[in-house]
Design an enzyme around this catalytic site. Structure first.
Site, mmCIF file in Angstrom:
data_model
loop_
_atom_site.group_PDB
_atom_site.id
_atom_site.type_symbol
_atom_site.label_atom_id
_atom_site.label_comp_id
_atom_site.label_asym_id
_atom_site.label_seq_id
_atom_site.Cartn_x
_atom_site.Cartn_y
_atom_site.Cartn_z
ATOM 1 N N LYS A 194 34.356 52.887 27.425
ATOM 2 C CA LYS A 194 35.699 53.155 27.936
ATOM 3 C C LYS A 194 36.643 53.342 26.752
ATOM 4 O O LYS A 194 36.693 52.496 25.844
ATOM 5 C CB LYS A 194 36.129 51.964 28.792
HETATM 6 O O1 G3P Z 1 40.381 48.310 35.300
HETATM 7 C C1 G3P Z 1 41.603 48.916 35.189
HETATM 8 C C2 G3P Z 1 42.500 48.790 36.395
HETATM 9 O O2 G3P Z 1 41.756 48.826 37.569
HETATM 10 C C3 G3P Z 1 43.531 47.702 36.337
HETATM 11 O O3 G3P Z 1 44.138 47.462 37.565
HETATM 12 O O4 G3P Z 1 45.601 46.100 39.028
HETATM 13 O O5 G3P Z 1 45.620 45.706 36.532
HETATM 14 O O6 G3P Z 1 46.629 47.758 37.499
HETATM 15 P P1 G3P Z 1 45.574 46.710 37.651
#
Ligand code: G3P
Length: 216
Positions: free
Chosen positions: A83
């Site tokens: 990533k």
């Molecule tokens: O893995 C990255 C992403 O899914 C993060 O989500 O909820 O922290 O915006 P969030």
């Protein structure tokens, strides 16, 4: 559409894998930090639990560092997806890795322009963060629809991996938009099962059966 789980927690991954519907895993540095374990050991364990793609993110921000860390992560297991952030250095490293056949997931995508660059660099996945776009009063799913439209128009093979998923409707709208993958936290995956009419219907079926006199 494939379903990945968005976590670095082994118990959560094991639980979701037991349902037989899990296609892969995404992690990020924030999720890994919560686990308080050696990063590489954790990635190796996750890769043993789930045979599908497991995204593990580099921490360096310069091309040289990202390339070194990315190779180390890719060496952990065959199903590791490196990533990388969508920056000039991240896109540069992605282009190198694409030529070498190293799988990549370009993360923190917030615009169709970024997604176009990601596809041109030959990435395996692009990750639009829908919840974080909604958080600032814009429409995260509209970004997904635009990326799918662009990728379809030019037949880019890069897969659209919807991230920052906060509720079941994000998953449904991802499927309707033609996204390839949604990566979903455990609590949202669990909500996908639920419908009150399923619970009520099941209670009725069982009580009807129990109350019948001559059925065994
Ligand atoms: O893995 C990255 C992403 O899914 C993060 O989500 O909820 O922290 O915006 P969030």
């Amino acid at each position: 559409m494939k379903l990945f789980i968005d976590t670095a927690n082994v118990a959560e991954i094991t639980e979701a894998a037991s349902w037989g519907i899990l296609d892969g895993v995404t992690t990020n540095p924030s999720l890994v930090a919560k686990e308080g374990r050696s990063y590489h050991e954790l990635v190796a364990e996750i890769c043993r639990i789930v045979p599908g793609p497991v995204s593990a993110e580099v921490l360096a921000t310069d091309a040289e560092g990202m390339e070194r860390e990315g190779r180390e992560l890719a060496g952990i297991a065959e199903n590791v997806v490196v990533k990388l952030p969508i920056t000039q250095d991240g896109i540069k490293v992605c282009s190198h890795f694409s030529e070498e056949g190293i799988a990549t997931n370009l993360t923190l995508c917030f615009s169709p322009a970024q997604a176009l660059l990601v596809a041109k660099a030959g990435a395996t996945y692009v990750s639009p963060f829908v919840g974080r776009i909604d958080d600032v009063g814009q429409d995260g799913m509209q970004l997904v629809r635009e990326i799918v439209q662009i990728y379809d128009a030019y037949e880019f093979p890069t897969q659209v991996l919807v991230a920052s998923v906060r509720h079941p409707q994000h998953v449904v709208e991802s499927a309707l938009a033609g996204a390839d993958v949604a990566t979903v936290p455990l609590k949202v995956l669990q909500l996908l099962f639920r419908h009150p009419l399923t619970d009520i219907g099941l209670q009725h079926f069982l009580s009807d059966f129990r109350e019948a006199k001559d059925v065994h």
